[in-house]
Design a protein around this motif. Sequence first.
Motif, PDB file in Angstrom:
ATOM      1  N   ASP A 155      -5.580   6.680  16.026  1.00 14.62           N
ATOM      2  CA  ASP A 155      -5.192   5.874  17.156  1.00 14.62           C
ATOM      3  C   ASP A 155      -3.755   5.340  17.069  1.00 14.62           C
ATOM      4  O   ASP A 155      -3.574   4.578  17.897  1.00 14.62           O
ATOM      5  CB  ASP A 155      -6.327   4.834  17.396  1.00 14.62           C
ATOM      6  N   ASN A 156      -3.345   5.557  15.978  1.00 10.83           N
ATOM      7  CA  ASN A 156      -1.839   4.974  15.649  1.00 10.83           C
ATOM      8  C   ASN A 156      -1.868   3.448  15.517  1.00 10.83           C
ATOM      9  O   ASN A 156      -0.804   2.824  15.365  1.00 10.83           O
ATOM     10  CB  ASN A 156      -0.921   5.368  16.785  1.00 10.83           C
ATOM     11  N   LYS A 157      -2.896   2.824  15.062  1.00 15.65           N
ATOM     12  CA  LYS A 157      -3.172   1.727  14.739  1.00 15.65           C
ATOM     13  C   LYS A 157      -2.628   1.403  13.340  1.00 15.65           C
ATOM     14  O   LYS A 157      -2.098   0.261  13.033  1.00 15.65           O
ATOM     15  CB  LYS A 157      -4.682   1.199  14.670  1.00 15.65           C
ATOM     16  N   HIS A 158      -2.863   2.461  12.224  1.00 17.01           N
ATOM     17  CA  HIS A 158      -2.533   2.276  10.972  1.00 17.01           C
ATOM     18  C   HIS A 158      -1.678   3.405  10.792  1.00 17.01           C
ATOM     19  O   HIS A 158      -2.451   4.347  10.166  1.00 17.01           O
ATOM     20  CB  HIS A 158      -3.714   2.273  10.267  1.00 17.01           C
ATOM     21  N   PRO A 159      -0.563   3.866  11.284  1.00 19.24           N
ATOM     22  CA  PRO A 159       0.011   5.293  11.418  1.00 19.24           C
ATOM     23  C   PRO A 159       0.342   5.673   9.982  1.00 19.24           C
ATOM     24  O   PRO A 159       0.366   6.935   9.700  1.00 19.24           O
ATOM     25  CB  PRO A 159       1.287   4.938  12.050  1.00 19.24           C
ATOM     26  N   LEU A 160       0.632   4.774   8.773  1.00 21.38           N
ATOM     27  CA  LEU A 160       1.089   5.311   7.736  1.00 21.38           C
ATOM     28  C   LEU A 160      -0.344   5.525   6.917  1.00 21.38           C
ATOM     29  O   LEU A 160      -0.348   7.030   6.388  1.00 21.38           O
ATOM     30  CB  LEU A 160       1.390   4.035   6.588  1.00 21.38           C
ATOM     31  N   ILE A 161      -1.175   5.204   7.124  1.00 22.73           N
ATOM     32  CA  ILE A 161      -2.829   5.336   6.452  1.00 22.73           C
ATOM     33  C   ILE A 161      -3.058   6.689   7.149  1.00 22.73           C
ATOM     34  O   ILE A 161      -3.682   7.690   6.516  1.00 22.73           O
ATOM     35  CB  ILE A 161      -3.721   4.312   6.575  1.00 22.73           C
TER      36      ILE A 161
ATOM     37  N   LYS B 139       3.695  -2.293  -1.227  1.00 19.03           N
ATOM     38  CA  LYS B 139       4.151  -3.264  -0.066  1.00 19.03           C
ATOM     39  C   LYS B 139       2.913  -3.114   0.955  1.00 19.03           C
ATOM     40  O   LYS B 139       3.311  -4.002   1.497  1.00 19.03           O
ATOM     41  CB  LYS B 139       5.837  -2.996   0.253  1.00 19.03           C
ATOM     42  N   VAL B 140       2.403  -2.309   0.742  1.00 17.43           N
ATOM     43  CA  VAL B 140       1.130  -2.126   1.525  1.00 17.43           C
ATOM     44  C   VAL B 140       0.015  -3.069   1.202  1.00 17.43           C
ATOM     45  O   VAL B 140      -0.422  -3.368  -0.185  1.00 17.43           O
ATOM     46  CB  VAL B 140       0.457  -0.723   1.632  1.00 17.43           C
ATOM     47  N   SER B 141      -0.551  -3.686   2.195  1.00 19.42           N
ATOM     48  CA  SER B 141      -1.550  -5.049   1.904  1.00 19.42           C
ATOM     49  C   SER B 141      -3.003  -4.290   1.329  1.00 19.42           C
ATOM     50  O   SER B 141      -3.252  -3.162   1.272  1.00 19.42           O
ATOM     51  CB  SER B 141      -1.866  -5.491   3.191  1.00 19.42           C
TER      52      SER B 141
END
Length: 404
Positions: free
Chosen positions: A152-158, A81-83
Amino acid sequence: MFTKLSRAKVFRDPLYGYIQVNYKIISDLIDSREVQRLRRIRQLSGVSMVFQTAEHSRFTHSLGAYQMANLVIDNVEGMDKVSEYERVVFLIAALLHDIGHGPYSHAFEHVLECSHEDMTVKLILSKETEVNKILSIQDGLAEDVASVIRHDNKHPLIESLVSSQLDVDRMDYLSRDAYMTGATYGHIDYFRILRSMKIIDGTVCVRASGVHSIEAYLMSRYHMYFQVYYHPVARAYETILEGIYERIKDLSMEGVRIDASIVSFLNVLKNNDDIESYIDLDDTNVNGFIKQLTWCSDPVLNKLANAFEKRHLYNFVELVNEPDEKFLDDLKKKYSNMEYGKYFYKNVKVSGVAYMHSPKSDINAIRVLLPDGSLKILDQYSPIIKGLKSSSYKEIERIFYFED
């Protein structure tokens, strides 16, 4: 969005069999100057002085972390489900996460006073690097990869998959370092761990059925640190290296000319934004100028360089063993009164804990998915980890001293 190779590129690997590359951008990054430089930087620095087969490089680990990211994409429920864009950012960040390491890694950081994470970000964003030119094919890609490294918490999962208590970096280096050193307690069942992981609302969770493998993984990491990474002989070797770096730094600040080819090293000491000089530095470069320093006119550099070349290591005393206080006092006085004594006497502390979690470091939390769908933090679910959280903190303080 990202061009795929007409035929996948593969690398043979002792852990995974094959590491497969499907995207052209990944292939180009692997061939870049900054990633290829990692072939010339040892993964374990001074550890090879103890475990003679630990000769693997940062390059092999970086490819391994990339492959572990591939395995996460293929095996962790919810990653579909991740782009595609975020999946490629994940693969790139895993591959590039260590490009900022200097020669002999952490010993260099102590003297430079700049972390390898900060240098990694600089190399990714600098217009001078091949890595940046490759990433620039997609607007914003370099900044997105850098944001993952910076948390930076822009892509927290990654971010959590690249750097946390349960990430692709740690899972590869524990498996790889255990394999290359022969330290059996470092082996982890990474495939079982991946199969137990699930993405829920953009957060990594671990099914309750997989907790045993997580417990074993955390204990393996704990033992590897104290039995391998913090081994006193490895630390003694790195202490000599730090002494060489410190002496060069001190002499350069005094304006003293050093009779060795250390231009790139001096350039970086003066300005760690000197990207060209930084990229020029690797273990090969440092080994070369240390060999030259064995004939150096400066007595400190001469002695330390010869000790480094001949494996004449510092002696050490572990303070946990309650050594004789008079001996310690006499030792300290001896080196305090000795000219240049600060280069030959070091007090070094290392510490570690099996599991770290606090509300202020949420990225380190490992969440357990219970059969009823609820979530618990690992130390609230596992009595073993709960006990380790409070009892596994360990600190080792050693005195390293050099004797002819």
